[in-house]
Motif scaffolding. Structure first.
Motif, mmCIF file in Angstrom:
data_model
loop_
_atom_site.group_PDB
_atom_site.id
_atom_site.type_symbol
_atom_site.label_atom_id
_atom_site.label_comp_id
_atom_site.label_asym_id
_atom_site.label_seq_id
_atom_site.Cartn_x
_atom_site.Cartn_y
_atom_site.Cartn_z
ATOM 1 N N SER A 149 -36.107 56.574 1.046
ATOM 2 C CA SER A 149 -34.906 56.768 2.059
ATOM 3 C C SER A 149 -34.016 57.460 1.403
ATOM 4 O O SER A 149 -32.946 58.374 2.188
ATOM 5 C CB SER A 149 -34.370 55.390 2.573
ATOM 6 O OG SER A 149 -33.793 54.549 1.392
ATOM 7 N N LEU A 150 -33.606 57.173 0.099
ATOM 8 C CA LEU A 150 -32.648 58.070 -0.713
ATOM 9 C C LEU A 150 -33.175 59.639 -0.717
ATOM 10 O O LEU A 150 -32.007 60.272 -0.651
ATOM 11 C CB LEU A 150 -32.285 57.567 -2.105
ATOM 12 C CG LEU A 150 -31.802 56.385 -2.338
ATOM 13 C CD1 LEU A 150 -31.811 55.943 -3.698
ATOM 14 C CD2 LEU A 150 -30.512 56.408 -1.875
ATOM 15 N N MET A 151 -34.248 59.908 -0.841
ATOM 16 C CA MET A 151 -34.673 61.468 -0.902
ATOM 17 C C MET A 151 -34.591 61.943 0.318
ATOM 18 O O MET A 151 -34.102 63.088 0.786
ATOM 19 C CB MET A 151 -36.267 61.712 -1.308
ATOM 20 C CG MET A 151 -36.348 61.342 -2.575
ATOM 21 S SD MET A 151 -35.431 62.332 -3.760
ATOM 22 C CE MET A 151 -34.111 61.267 -4.453
ATOM 23 N N LEU A 152 -34.874 61.121 1.471
ATOM 24 C CA LEU A 152 -34.683 61.760 2.922
ATOM 25 C C LEU A 152 -33.045 61.727 3.230
ATOM 26 O O LEU A 152 -32.855 62.963 4.147
ATOM 27 C CB LEU A 152 -35.527 60.722 3.850
ATOM 28 C CG LEU A 152 -37.124 60.838 3.892
ATOM 29 C CD1 LEU A 152 -37.403 59.808 4.834
ATOM 30 C CD2 LEU A 152 -37.360 62.248 4.279
ATOM 31 N N ALA A 153 -32.233 60.891 2.753
ATOM 32 C CA ALA A 153 -30.959 60.943 3.134
ATOM 33 C C ALA A 153 -30.135 62.190 2.484
ATOM 34 O O ALA A 153 -29.391 63.099 2.826
ATOM 35 C CB ALA A 153 -30.247 59.794 2.393
ATOM 36 N N LEU A 154 -30.857 62.517 0.951
ATOM 37 C CA LEU A 154 -30.357 63.860 0.360
ATOM 38 C C LEU A 154 -30.878 65.017 1.206
ATOM 39 O O LEU A 154 -29.990 65.901 1.386
ATOM 40 C CB LEU A 154 -30.929 63.737 -1.203
ATOM 41 C CG LEU A 154 -30.765 64.761 -1.927
ATOM 42 C CD1 LEU A 154 -29.099 65.196 -2.179
ATOM 43 C CD2 LEU A 154 -31.445 64.926 -3.195
ATOM 44 N N LEU A 155 -32.187 64.993 1.664
ATOM 45 C CA LEU A 155 -32.463 66.370 2.313
ATOM 46 C C LEU A 155 -31.750 66.477 3.673
ATOM 47 O O LEU A 155 -31.450 67.419 4.016
ATOM 48 C CB LEU A 155 -33.944 65.963 2.864
ATOM 49 C CG LEU A 155 -35.075 66.423 1.583
ATOM 50 C CD1 LEU A 155 -36.389 65.740 2.080
ATOM 51 C CD2 LEU A 155 -35.053 67.798 1.287
ATOM 52 N N ALA A 156 -31.462 65.320 4.223
ATOM 53 C CA ALA A 156 -30.666 65.286 5.472
ATOM 54 C C ALA A 156 -29.128 65.863 5.259
ATOM 55 O O ALA A 156 -28.709 66.720 5.875
ATOM 56 C CB ALA A 156 -30.496 64.018 6.198
ATOM 57 N N PHE A 157 -28.668 65.506 3.863
ATOM 58 C CA PHE A 157 -27.451 65.873 3.813
ATOM 59 C C PHE A 157 -27.269 67.507 3.525
ATOM 60 O O PHE A 157 -26.660 68.230 3.941
ATOM 61 C CB PHE A 157 -26.862 65.282 2.413
ATOM 62 C CG PHE A 157 -25.676 65.414 2.028
ATOM 63 C CD1 PHE A 157 -24.472 65.071 2.673
ATOM 64 C CD2 PHE A 157 -25.480 66.427 0.898
ATOM 65 C CE1 PHE A 157 -23.278 65.411 2.428
ATOM 66 C CE2 PHE A 157 -23.861 66.654 0.599
ATOM 67 C CZ PHE A 157 -22.767 66.200 1.289
ATOM 68 N N VAL A 158 -28.500 68.000 2.614
ATOM 69 C CA VAL A 158 -28.529 69.346 2.600
ATOM 70 C C VAL A 158 -28.966 70.139 3.693
ATOM 71 O O VAL A 158 -28.091 71.122 4.063
ATOM 72 C CB VAL A 158 -29.559 69.696 1.394
ATOM 73 C CG1 VAL A 158 -29.990 71.055 1.197
ATOM 74 C CG2 VAL A 158 -29.010 68.998 -0.001
ATOM 75 N N SER A 159 -29.698 69.753 4.521
ATOM 76 C CA SER A 159 -30.124 70.306 5.681
ATOM 77 C C SER A 159 -28.766 70.352 6.763
ATOM 78 O O SER A 159 -28.560 71.397 7.322
ATOM 79 C CB SER A 159 -31.119 69.498 6.650
ATOM 80 O OG SER A 159 -31.473 69.972 7.803
ATOM 81 N N TYR A 160 -27.980 69.279 6.729
ATOM 82 C CA TYR A 160 -26.742 69.320 7.587
ATOM 83 C C TYR A 160 -25.660 70.367 7.017
ATOM 84 O O TYR A 160 -25.077 70.977 7.632
ATOM 85 C CB TYR A 160 -25.995 67.784 7.312
ATOM 86 C CG TYR A 160 -24.708 67.635 7.997
ATOM 87 C CD1 TYR A 160 -24.686 67.217 9.404
ATOM 88 C CD2 TYR A 160 -23.554 67.928 7.590
ATOM 89 C CE1 TYR A 160 -23.352 67.074 10.152
ATOM 90 C CE2 TYR A 160 -22.428 67.642 8.153
ATOM 91 C CZ TYR A 160 -22.294 67.481 9.298
ATOM 92 O OH TYR A 160 -21.180 67.216 9.946
ATOM 93 N N GLY A 161 -25.760 70.429 5.792
ATOM 94 C CA GLY A 161 -25.037 71.402 4.997
ATOM 95 C C GLY A 161 -25.416 72.944 5.448
ATOM 96 O O GLY A 161 -24.455 73.747 5.619
ATOM 97 N N LYS A 162 -26.601 73.084 5.343
ATOM 98 C CA LYS A 162 -26.990 74.419 5.835
ATOM 99 C C LYS A 162 -26.629 74.799 7.142
ATOM 100 O O LYS A 162 -26.374 75.782 7.431
ATOM 101 C CB LYS A 162 -28.507 74.414 5.341
ATOM 102 C CG LYS A 162 -28.699 74.564 3.772
ATOM 103 C CD LYS A 162 -30.333 74.465 3.528
ATOM 104 C CE LYS A 162 -31.082 75.378 3.978
ATOM 105 N NZ LYS A 162 -32.491 75.598 3.280
ATOM 106 N N ALA A 163 -27.083 73.803 8.074
ATOM 107 C CA ALA A 163 -26.909 74.051 9.603
ATOM 108 C C ALA A 163 -25.393 74.444 9.837
ATOM 109 O O ALA A 163 -25.048 75.331 10.612
ATOM 110 C CB ALA A 163 -27.222 72.823 10.246
ATOM 111 N N LEU A 164 -24.421 73.738 8.959
ATOM 112 C CA LEU A 164 -22.869 73.903 9.425
ATOM 113 C C LEU A 164 -22.743 75.140 8.583
ATOM 114 O O LEU A 164 -21.951 76.100 9.635
ATOM 115 C CB LEU A 164 -22.125 72.965 8.449
ATOM 116 C CG LEU A 164 -20.699 72.844 8.546
ATOM 117 C CD1 LEU A 164 -20.317 72.749 10.184
ATOM 118 C CD2 LEU A 164 -20.031 71.879 7.902
ATOM 119 N N ILE A 165 -23.178 75.814 7.570
ATOM 120 C CA ILE A 165 -22.735 77.008 6.982
ATOM 121 C C ILE A 165 -23.323 78.195 8.007
ATOM 122 O O ILE A 165 -22.834 79.357 8.313
ATOM 123 C CB ILE A 165 -23.389 77.363 5.664
ATOM 124 C CG1 ILE A 165 -22.669 76.307 4.682
ATOM 125 C CG2 ILE A 165 -23.529 78.616 5.294
ATOM 126 C CD1 ILE A 165 -23.447 76.233 3.187
#
Length: 176
Positions: free
Chosen positions: A153-169
């Motif tokens: 769950s922590l690894m997926l949360a980290l991936l979600a956070f990075v993915s969210y940031g990339k989508a925002l950029i």
């Protein structure tokens, strides 16, 4: 107000029910609290399905649905931390991640960009594993399995956070 939004409001109403049951003097309080949590989880899936498949997506629903999810998880994890069922650092990480996403998301939505980044598959799977962890801890499954669920769950949360940031950029670059 459509059916999907009514289900989301119902889920919001379940948030205070969880700690009331969890900290009650009922004999099966943990099991009953987990049932409240499961009902909230099922209603989340149900309102999302209804909203997408019956064209009931509304601005209100796009705000209330993730709010209800985050508040329920925050409530449950807080109760579990308070009773030493989960570590404090998990709650702090969750608060930091969600806080950053809310602040950045709010900034980019309420300025000239009007950008709203939807949840992604990593976030959905991360939430599913976090739910599994919570249920597992509540049912007292073996500690090694709890640790695996926590790690995933922590690894997926980290991936979600990075993915969210990339989508925002990407969205910001597209808007320029």
């Amino acid at each position: 107000m459509n059916l999907a939004n009514k289900i989301t409001l119902f889920r919001l109403c379940l948030i205070p029910v969880f700690p009331l049951v969890f900290f009650s003097s009922l004999e099966n309080r943990l099991t009953l609290a987990l049932i409240v949590f499961l009902i909230a989880g099922i209603s989340d899936v149900l309102d999302g399905y209804i909203a997408r498949n019956y064209n009931m997506i509304t601005p209100l629903g796009t705000v209330l649905d993730p709010l209800a999810d985050k508040l329920m998880v925050l409530t449950v994890v807080s109760c579990f931390v308070y009773t030493d069922l989960l570590p404090l650092w998990l709650l702090l990480l969750y608060l930091v991640k969600e806080g950053i996403q809310i602040i950045i998301g709010t900034f980019f939505y309420f300025n000239k960009y009007k950008i709203q980044i939807p949840s992604n598959k990593f976030g959905k799977f991360g939430t599913a594993f976090l739910y599994a962890l919570i249920i597992g801890v509540g049912l007292d499954i073996p500690n090694p399995i709890q640790k695996i669920l926590l790690f995933i769950s922590l690894m997926l949360a980290l991936l979600a956070f990075v993915s969210y940031g990339k989508a925002l950029i990407f969205e910001v670059k597209e808007e320029r």
